[in-house]
Write a protein that holds these residues in place. Structure first.
Motif, PDB file in Angstrom:
ATOM      1  N   ILE A  38       0.789  -1.281   0.177  1.00 35.01           N
ATOM      2  CA  ILE A  38      -0.025   0.104   0.071  1.00 35.01           C
ATOM      3  C   ILE A  38       0.880   1.200  -0.079  1.00 35.01           C
ATOM      4  N   GLU A  39       0.445   2.208  -0.704  1.00 32.53           N
ATOM      5  CA  GLU A  39       1.303   3.375  -0.840  1.00 32.53           C
ATOM      6  C   GLU A  39       0.374   4.584  -0.951  1.00 32.53           C
ATOM      7  N   GLY A  40       0.833   5.742  -0.723  1.00 37.33           N
ATOM      8  CA  GLY A  40      -0.112   6.841  -0.725  1.00 37.33           C
ATOM      9  C   GLY A  40      -0.397   7.303  -2.236  1.00 37.33           C
ATOM     10  N   ASP A  41      -1.567   7.644  -2.340  1.00 42.29           N
ATOM     11  CA  ASP A  41      -1.679   8.391  -3.747  1.00 42.29           C
ATOM     12  C   ASP A  41      -1.573   9.878  -3.614  1.00 42.29           C
ATOM     13  N   PRO A  42      -0.652  10.119  -4.485  1.00 36.83           N
ATOM     14  CA  PRO A  42      -0.153  11.539  -4.685  1.00 36.83           C
ATOM     15  C   PRO A  42      -1.075  12.361  -5.219  1.00 36.83           C
ATOM     16  N   LYS A  43      -2.213  11.973  -5.988  1.00 37.03           N
ATOM     17  CA  LYS A  43      -3.310  12.699  -6.745  1.00 37.03           C
ATOM     18  C   LYS A  43      -4.377  13.191  -5.401  1.00 37.03           C
ATOM     19  N   ASN A  44      -4.274  12.482  -4.593  1.00 37.62           N
ATOM     20  CA  ASN A  44      -4.946  13.175  -3.411  1.00 37.62           C
ATOM     21  C   ASN A  44      -4.226  14.322  -2.753  1.00 37.62           C
ATOM     22  N   LEU A  45      -4.574  15.522  -3.001  1.00 37.87           N
ATOM     23  CA  LEU A  45      -3.458  16.915  -2.820  1.00 37.87           C
ATOM     24  C   LEU A  45      -3.694  17.067  -1.247  1.00 37.87           C
ATOM     25  N   ALA A  46      -4.628  16.338  -0.501  1.00 39.22           N
ATOM     26  CA  ALA A  46      -4.361  16.684   1.031  1.00 39.22           C
ATOM     27  C   ALA A  46      -3.674  15.600   1.444  1.00 39.22           C
ATOM     28  N   THR A  47      -3.797  14.394   1.351  1.00 42.07           N
ATOM     29  CA  THR A  47      -2.941  13.393   1.810  1.00 42.07           C
ATOM     30  C   THR A  47      -1.573  13.103   1.105  1.00 42.07           C
ATOM     31  N   ALA A  48      -1.463  13.621   0.117  1.00 42.35           N
ATOM     32  CA  ALA A  48      -0.243  13.803  -0.575  1.00 42.35           C
ATOM     33  C   ALA A  48       0.805  12.578  -0.604  1.00 42.35           C
ATOM     34  N   GLY A  49       0.302  11.627  -0.971  1.00 40.34           N
ATOM     35  CA  GLY A  49       1.233  10.539  -1.499  1.00 40.34           C
ATOM     36  C   GLY A  49       1.752   9.783  -0.232  1.00 40.34           C
ATOM     37  N   GLU A  50       1.001   9.853   1.064  1.00 36.73           N
ATOM     38  CA  GLU A  50       1.371   9.368   2.239  1.00 36.73           C
ATOM     39  C   GLU A  50       0.264   8.558   2.705  1.00 36.73           C
ATOM     40  N   VAL A  51       0.412   7.565   3.531  1.00 33.08           N
ATOM     41  CA  VAL A  51      -0.483   6.866   4.309  1.00 33.08           C
ATOM     42  C   VAL A  51       0.278   6.566   5.764  1.00 33.08           C
ATOM     43  N   CYS A  52      -0.754   6.249   6.480  1.00 31.95           N
ATOM     44  CA  CYS A  52      -0.320   6.057   8.023  1.00 31.95           C
ATOM     45  C   CYS A  52       0.018   4.715   8.162  1.00 31.95           C
ATOM     46  N   VAL A  53       0.365   4.005   9.458  1.00 29.66           N
ATOM     47  CA  VAL A  53       0.656   2.805   9.705  1.00 29.66           C
ATOM     48  C   VAL A  53      -0.354   1.854   9.532  1.00 29.66           C
ATOM     49  N   LYS A  54      -1.478   2.502   9.804  1.00 29.64           N
ATOM     50  CA  LYS A  54      -2.730   1.619   9.696  1.00 29.64           C
ATOM     51  C   LYS A  54      -2.974   1.291   8.201  1.00 29.64           C
ATOM     52  N   GLY A  55      -2.895   2.122   7.452  1.00 28.73           N
ATOM     53  CA  GLY A  55      -3.075   2.034   5.796  1.00 28.73           C
ATOM     54  C   GLY A  55      -2.062   1.008   5.347  1.00 28.73           C
ATOM     55  N   LEU A  56      -0.562   0.983   5.803  1.00 25.99           N
ATOM     56  CA  LEU A  56       0.361   0.208   5.532  1.00 25.99           C
ATOM     57  C   LEU A  56      -0.066  -1.338   5.933  1.00 25.99           C
ATOM     58  N   SER A  57      -0.711  -1.505   7.057  1.00 29.65           N
ATOM     59  CA  SER A  57      -1.095  -2.719   7.775  1.00 29.65           C
ATOM     60  C   SER A  57      -2.146  -3.346   6.947  1.00 29.65           C
ATOM     61  N   TYR A  58      -2.588  -2.811   6.020  1.00 26.12           N
ATOM     62  CA  TYR A  58      -3.870  -3.555   5.074  1.00 26.12           C
ATOM     63  C   TYR A  58      -3.143  -4.899   4.542  1.00 26.12           C
ATOM     64  N   VAL A  59      -2.040  -4.645   4.246  1.00 27.95           N
ATOM     65  CA  VAL A  59      -1.246  -6.002   3.559  1.00 27.95           C
ATOM     66  C   VAL A  59      -1.429  -7.180   4.489  1.00 27.95           C
ATOM     67  N   GLU A  60      -1.136  -6.826   5.792  1.00 31.96           N
ATOM     68  CA  GLU A  60      -1.450  -8.096   6.743  1.00 31.96           C
ATOM     69  C   GLU A  60      -2.899  -8.369   6.916  1.00 31.96           C
ATOM     70  N   ARG A  61      -3.674  -7.455   7.269  1.00 33.13           N
ATOM     71  CA  ARG A  61      -4.920  -7.336   7.667  1.00 33.13           C
ATOM     72  C   ARG A  61      -6.035  -8.186   6.630  1.00 33.13           C
ATOM     73  N   VAL A  62      -5.640  -7.932   5.266  1.00 33.15           N
ATOM     74  CA  VAL A  62      -6.441  -8.331   4.341  1.00 33.15           C
ATOM     75  C   VAL A  62      -6.395  -9.978   4.059  1.00 33.15           C
ATOM     76  N   ALA A  63      -5.302 -10.483   4.618  1.00 30.92           N
ATOM     77  CA  ALA A  63      -4.867 -11.619   4.293  1.00 30.92           C
ATOM     78  C   ALA A  63      -4.722 -12.560   5.595  1.00 30.92           C
ATOM     79  N   SER A  64      -4.915 -11.777   6.883  1.00 32.55           N
ATOM     80  CA  SER A  64      -4.869 -12.298   8.119  1.00 32.55           C
ATOM     81  C   SER A  64      -5.525 -13.687   8.275  1.00 32.55           C
ATOM     82  N   ARG A  65      -4.587 -14.600   8.928  1.00 30.63           N
ATOM     83  CA  ARG A  65      -4.946 -15.720   9.178  1.00 30.63           C
ATOM     84  C   ARG A  65      -6.447 -15.756  10.144  1.00 30.63           C
TER      85      ARG A  65
END
Lengths: 214, 669
Positions: free
Chosen positions: B32-59
Motif C-alpha cells: 500500500i502506498e499513498g496516492d499523490p493525486k489526493n492533494l491533501a494526503t499527498a502520497g502518504e498513508v499512515c501505519v494503519k494504511g500500511l497494515s492492510y497488507v497483513e489485515r486483508v490476508a490475516s489468518r
C-alpha cells in the motif's frame, strides 16, 4: 540529488511522531518474518521527566564507516560495498551472532527459524534504481530521510528548511559511538535545554534491542 | 503475472481518508502506498494504511458464517443454513410483534455509499428500530451548523498560510497525521502553534504554547477568551457588524466571564488566558482547529458554539489560513442507491445511540428481540458496556457482520464474514479534505466471503422482496449515486480524487452563511427551538464535573482518547500494529498516584458506580493532576475495558455521547 556520496539515513527529531510507519513499511517491502525487525522506534523520555517532551528515535543499521559487525564476522558473510552499504550474505552466515554483540546500535536481527542473522540493506534494490528506502518513502511526516553523503544532506522529498540543521548522529549527546564505527546517520535535533532531559535515555535504549517499549 | 497498481481509498472513520495505491501480485495485496493525486494526503498513508497488507490476508480473518452451537461455541455453518435460519428468526419477529422488534445497527467501521442498500431489504421488511445520533461528533456538527449554517472548512493545504494555529482539544500528530505535516510546515514558516489539552501528547510536545484546562470547561474558556479579546479591542468590529447576528446578547454573555472567573472554572492562570486570547486574536490569519473530545460532554453543543464563534469574533472566517475547522462535509454529496423500494407505510423507531445498552433492555411495545450489527463492535465501543452486554444477552437472535471475531461476536448467534475494503467497488466521502474518492475493487473476496450487497440481496430473495436495486450493473449504480450532472465523473475518479462541491478552497469566502439570518449566529433562536438551550452560547457546570456531588467520591476525571495505531477497536489484532503500538496504560499524575499508593507498573482498578476496569499504572507528570487517561479502542482481550465505566449520557444537541464526562476513583487492583 547526488548519487555518489556515502548513503545513509537522516532523521528530523522535531518531526518524528513515533508512528511506526517506517517499521511496517520496511517489514512489508522486505517481507520480513515476524520475529525479525530491521528498524525500531526508540521512545526517549517516555516518562516525561521534569514534564519534558517525549522524542521518537527511528533507528536501523547505520551502514557505518568502520562497521564493527564486518570486523568480527568469522564467515565473511558481512561486507561493505564500495558505495558504503553494509550487506549480509545469508548463504555465508553461520548464525554465530558475533555481529549482534559487536554492533553498538542493536541493528542485526536474528532469524531464529532460518538460523541466520538479518539486517537492513538500505533497500539497495530501490536505491540502485534511484528511489529511496521503503521506510523513508513510508514516513508520513517527512521526518525520516535518505541521503547520499554528509556533504549533501537534503533528503529525499523533504527539504529541511527549518532549524535545527542536521548533524552527524555520533555528535549528538547520548548517541555514543564507543567503537568509532562512524554511523551513517544524521539527525536534526532540537538542542538547547531539552537535550539533557532526553539523551540520557538514549544510550541505554540503543543497545537494548527492544525499543524501550512496554 | 505483472504486478497491478490500483487506485483506491482508506474508508475508515478517520480525518485523513487517504488516497491509496494498492499493488497486487499474483492475486495478493503486497503493498500500500499513498496516492499523490489526493492533494491533501499527498502520497502518504499512515501505519494503519500500511497494515492492510497483513489485515486483508490475516489468518484470523473470518471466511465462513459461524453459528453458536448448543455448547455456546461458534462453529462454521453454510451460508444457506445461516441465512435460512436468520430469515426464519426475522420472519417470526415480524409476524408476531412487528418489524420494530428488530434493531439494525450500522457503525462507523467502514465508509461507503453502498451501505444505503440495506434499505432495499429493511423497507419492504416493514421498517426497523435504529439508533440515532452518533457516538463521535454530532454536538460539534450541530453547533457548527447552527452558527455558520453548514459544516465546511478551508482546504487543509491552506493551513500553510496560517500564522497562528490553535489546536483546541486536538492531537493531529496522532489522529490526523496529514494535518500535522501541514501544521509543521506552517510552524517552520513562522506560525505559532498553540494547544489546549489536559494531556501532553506528541502534538503538545511540538507546540509553542500549551495550556491544560480542566476537561469539560471549554464553554467557559471560550467565553472567557472572547471577553479578553473584546475588552482589549482585538475583535473585528466590521465583521461583527456586517456578518454577525445577535452580537449584543453575546457580548452581554461574555461579560459574565471576566478572567478571574474563567480562571477559576478552567483551572488556568489569568496570565495564560490573556496570553492565549491576545496572541490568537492578534496574529492573523489565525486557524482554530477543534477536536472531537471537547464535545463528549453533556453541555457540549453550547460549549462548541462558544468555541466556534472565536474565529468569527476575530474576523478569521472566509480567509485563507484562517477559519473554524471542525468537520468538512463538502464531499458528502452522494445520492442514495437507485431503485430503492418506497419507504411508504414502513414503521420506524429509534433511540440515542449512546443509550444502546439500556434501550436493548427497556424498549417495549414491541420489545427488541433481534439485533443486526454491521461495521460495529458495540460491546467494546459503546459506553456503559455492562448494560450493552446484558441487553444483547437477553435477545433471541444477534447477527454480527465482521471481518474478525470481536467482543461483540462473542455474544452473537450468527457471525457473517465481511468483505474487506478491497473487495467491492464503492464511493467514499471524507470529513477533512473535500475529495470524493472511488474505492476501486482490488481483489475478489476470499472464498466463503460475501459482500454486504450480496447478503442483502439473498435476504430479499428469501423474503420474496424485489431485487431491482441489486440487479443494476454495479458501475451504473455508482454513477447514479454521484451528484446530478456529475455521473460521468466515475471514470475520472479512477484516475484521481475529485472535489465535486463547487465551493472552492476557502470556506465562506462569499460570507453568505446558510443560517436563518444569513449571518454568523452569535445568538441562535433555532438552537432554542430545536434543543431547548439558551439562544446564546452558555456554560453550565457538567453534571459529572469537578463541582458536582460526585467529585468527592470520584475525584478523578477519566479521558479515553484516540491513538494513531487503531481506529477504535480495529487494527489492534495485527502483528505489524502490535509491534509499533504503545502499551495501553493508565496515565496518572505522580501526585495523584502517590496519594493512592500507586507506583509505575502496578495494576490499577479504575472504577465508579457503573463498573470497573483495570490497566497498568504509568506515572505521567505530563497529565493535568485530577485527570487520568487510558487509550480507548479495546480490540483484544488484554486491552483495558474502559467503556465499562463510561456514561451513557446524551449531549445537549445532536444526540452525541459523553465519554469524557466520567468521574472515577483509582486504586491498587
Amino acid at each position: 540529488m547526488k548519487r555518489t556520496g556515502r548513503p545513509g539515513f537522516t532523521l528530523d527529531l522535531t518531526r518524528c511522531v513515533g508512528c511506526g510507519a517506517c517499521v511496517l513499511a520496511c517489514r512489508i517491502e522486505n517481507r520480513l518474518p515476524p520475529a525479525v525487525s530491521w528498524r525500531r522506534v526508540l521512545q526517549v523520555n517516555r516518562s516525561r521527566v521534569g514534564g519534558g517532551p517525549t522524542f521518537h528515535f527511528s533507528v536501523s543499521c547505520h551502514h557505518c564507516e568502520n562497521p564493527p559487525c564486518v570486523a568480527v564476522c568469522p564467515s565473511r558473510a558481512l561486507d561493505k560495498r564500495p558505495d558504503g552499504l553494509v550487506l549480509l550474505d545469508a548463504d555465508r552466515c553461520i548464525g554465530c551472532r558475533y555481529c549482534e554483540m559487536a554492533c553498538p546500535f542493536g541493528a542485526p536481527s536474528f532469524d531464529s527459524e532460518a538460523g541466520v542473522m538479518t539486517k537492513c540493506h538500505l533497500c539497495h534494490h530501490r536505491i540502485d534504481e534511484g528511489s529511496s528506502p521503503a521506510c523513508v518513502t513510508g514516513c508520513p511526516t517527512g521526518a525520516l530521510g535518505f541521503t547520499h553523503g554528509g556533504d549533501d544532506l537534503a533528503s529525499e522529498g523533504e527539504e529541511f528548511t527549518r532549524e535545527p540543521a542536521l548533524i552527524p548522529a555520533s555528535d549528538a549527546p547520548g548517541f555514543s559511538d564507543p567503537a568509532s564505527a562512524g554511523p551513517g546517520f544524521w539527525v536534526a535535533e532540537p538542542g538547547g535545554a531539552i537535550r539533557s532531559t532526553w539523551y540520557a535515555d538514549l544510550a541505554a535504549l540503543l543497545g537494548r534491542g527492544d525499543g524501550g517499549g512496554p | 503475472m505483472e504486478p497491478r497498481v490500483v487506485r483506491t481509498v482508506c474508508p475508515r472513520n478517520c480525518y485523513c481518508t487517504c488516497g491509496m495505491l494498492a499493488t497486487v501480485e499474483e492475486g495478493r495485496l503486497v503493498k500500500i502506498e499513498g496516492d499523490p493525486k489526493n492533494l491533501a494526503t499527498a502520497g502518504e498513508v499512515c501505519v494503519k494504511g500500511l497494515s492492510y497488507v497483513e489485515r486483508v490476508a490475516s489468518r484470523e480473518r473470518l471466511t465462513s458464517p459461524l453459528r453458536r452451537n448448543g455448547k455456546g461455541k461458534l462453529e462454521p455453518v453454510s451460508w444457506d443454513d445461516a441465512l435460512d435460519e436468520i430469515v426464519a428468526g426475522l420472519w417470526s419477529v415480524r409476524k408476531e410483534t412487528g418489524p420494530l422488534g428488530v434493531l439494525y445497527y450500522e457503525g462507523s467501521g467502514s465508509h461507503g455509499a453502498l451501505s444505503g442498500l440495506s434499505d432495499a431489504f429493511w423497507s419492504p421488511f416493514g421498517g426497523i428500530t435504529r439508533a440515532h445520533g452518533d457516538l463521535c461528533w454530532p454536538a460539534g456538527l450541530e453547533a457548527t451548523r447552527l452558527t455558520y449554517g453548514a459544516n465546511r472548512h478551508n482546504h487543509p493545504n491552506l493551513t500553510r498560510e496560517s500564522r497562528f494555529i490553535l489546536l483546541w482539544g486536538h492531537n493531529p500528530a496522532e489522529t490526523n497525521i496529514h494535518q500535522w505535516r501541514l501544521i509543521l510546515e506552517a510552524q517552520a514558516a513562522g506560525a505559532t502553534v498553540a494547544v489546549l489539552d489536559p494531556r501532553c501528547t506528541d502534538t503538545t510536545d511540538a507546540a509553542d504554547i500549551h495550556f491544560q484546562p480542566r476537561p469539560g470547561t471549554d464553554g467557559a474558556l471560550a467565553l472567557g477568551l472572547a471577553q479578553i479579546i473584546v475588552t482589549d479591542g482585538l475583535h473585528d468590529g466590521d465583521f461583527l457588524r456586517d456578518h454577525g447576528e445577535g452580537v449584543d446578547a453575546y457580548l452581554d454573555r461574555i461579560a459574565e466571564f471576566p478572567p478571574e472567573r474563567t480562571a477559576e472554572i478552567t483551572g488556568l492562570e489569568v496570565g495564560a488566558l490573556r496570553n492565549l486570547a491576545i496572541s490568537y486574536a492578534r496574529k492573523k490569519p489565525s486557524l482554530l482547529i477543534a477536536g472531537f473530545g471537547l464535545q463528549r460532554h453533556s453541555h457540549a453543543g453550547q460549549a462548541m458554539r462558544a468555541v466556534a464563534l472565536l474565529p468569527a469574533l476575530t474576523g478569521n472566517i472566509g480567509i485563507p489560513g484562517g477559519g473554524w475547522q471542525y468537520a468538512n462535509l463538502t464531499s458528502h454529496v452522494f445520492r442514495p442507491p437507485p431503485a430503492l423500494p418506497s419507504q411508504e407505510g414502513t414503521q420506524s423507531r429509534s433511540f440515542p445511540t449512546s443509550r444502546l445498552g439500556r434501550s436493548l433492555q427497556e424498549l417495549s411495545d414491541p420489545p427488541l428481540r433481534v439485533a443486526w450489527f454491521e461495521k460495529a463492535n458495540p460491546v467494546s465501543q459503546h459506553p456503559r458496556t455492562k448494560e450493552v452486554i446484558l441487553g444483547l444477552a437477553g435477545l433471541e437472535m444477534v447477527v454480527v457482520v465482521d471481518q474478525f471475531l470481536t467482543d461483540t461476536t462473542r455474544l452473537a448467534h450468527y457471525v457473517l464474514p465481511a468483505k474487506s475494503l478491497f473487495e467491492e467497488e464503492d464511493l467514499v466521502n471524507a470529513y477533512w479534505h473535500p475529495y470524493v474518492q472511488l474505492r476501486q475493487k482490488v481483489l475478489d473476496p476470499p472464498e466463503g466471503v460475501k459482500t454486504e450487497t450480496e447478503i442483502w440481496r439473498e435476504l430479499c430473495l428469501r423474503f420474496g422482496f424485489p431485487t431491482e436495486s441489486f440487479d443494476i450493473d454495479p458501475t451504473d449504480r455508482l454513477k447514479a449515486m454521484l451528484p446530478e450532472g456529475h455521473e460521468g465523473a466515475l471514470e475520472a475518479l479512477r484516475e484521481s480524487p475529485l472535489d465535486l462541491s463547487g465551493l472552492g478552497d476557502v470556506a465562506w469566502e462569499d460570507r453568505e452563511f446558510e443560517t436563518p439570518s444569513g449571518k454568523v449566529e452569535f445568538t441562535s433562536e433555532a438552537a432554542t427551538q430545536l434543543w431547548g438551550v439558551d439562544a446564546v452560547p452558555s456554560f453550565d457546570a457538567p453534571p459529572e464535573g469537578h463541582l458536582s456531588g460526585l467529585a468527592e467520591k470520584y475525584p478523578l476525571q477519566l479521558l479515553t482518547c484516540k491513538t494513531r495505531e487503531r481506529i477504535h477497536s480495529q487494527f489492534g489484532n495485527l502483528d505489524g500494529i502490535r509491534e509499533v503500538e504503545r502499551p495501553r496504560v493508565l496515565d496518572i499524575h505522580p501526585e495523584d498516584a502517590a496519594a493512592r499508593g500507586l507506583s509505575d507498573g502496578d495494576v490499577a482498578r479504575i472504577w465508579n458506580a457503573r463498573g470497573s476496569a483495570e490497566a497498568p499504572v504509568h506515572l505521567n507528570p505530563g497529565i493535568r493532576p485530577g485527570v487520568v487517561h487510558v487509550l480507548e479502542g479495546r480490540c483484544v482481550p488484554d486491552d483495558p475495558w474502559m467503556n465499562l465505566v463510561t456514561s451513557d449520557g446524551v449531549t445537549d444537541m445532536g444526540y452525541g455521547a459523553v465519554f469524557y464526562e466520567c468521574r472515577v476513583e483509582v486504586e491498587l487492583a
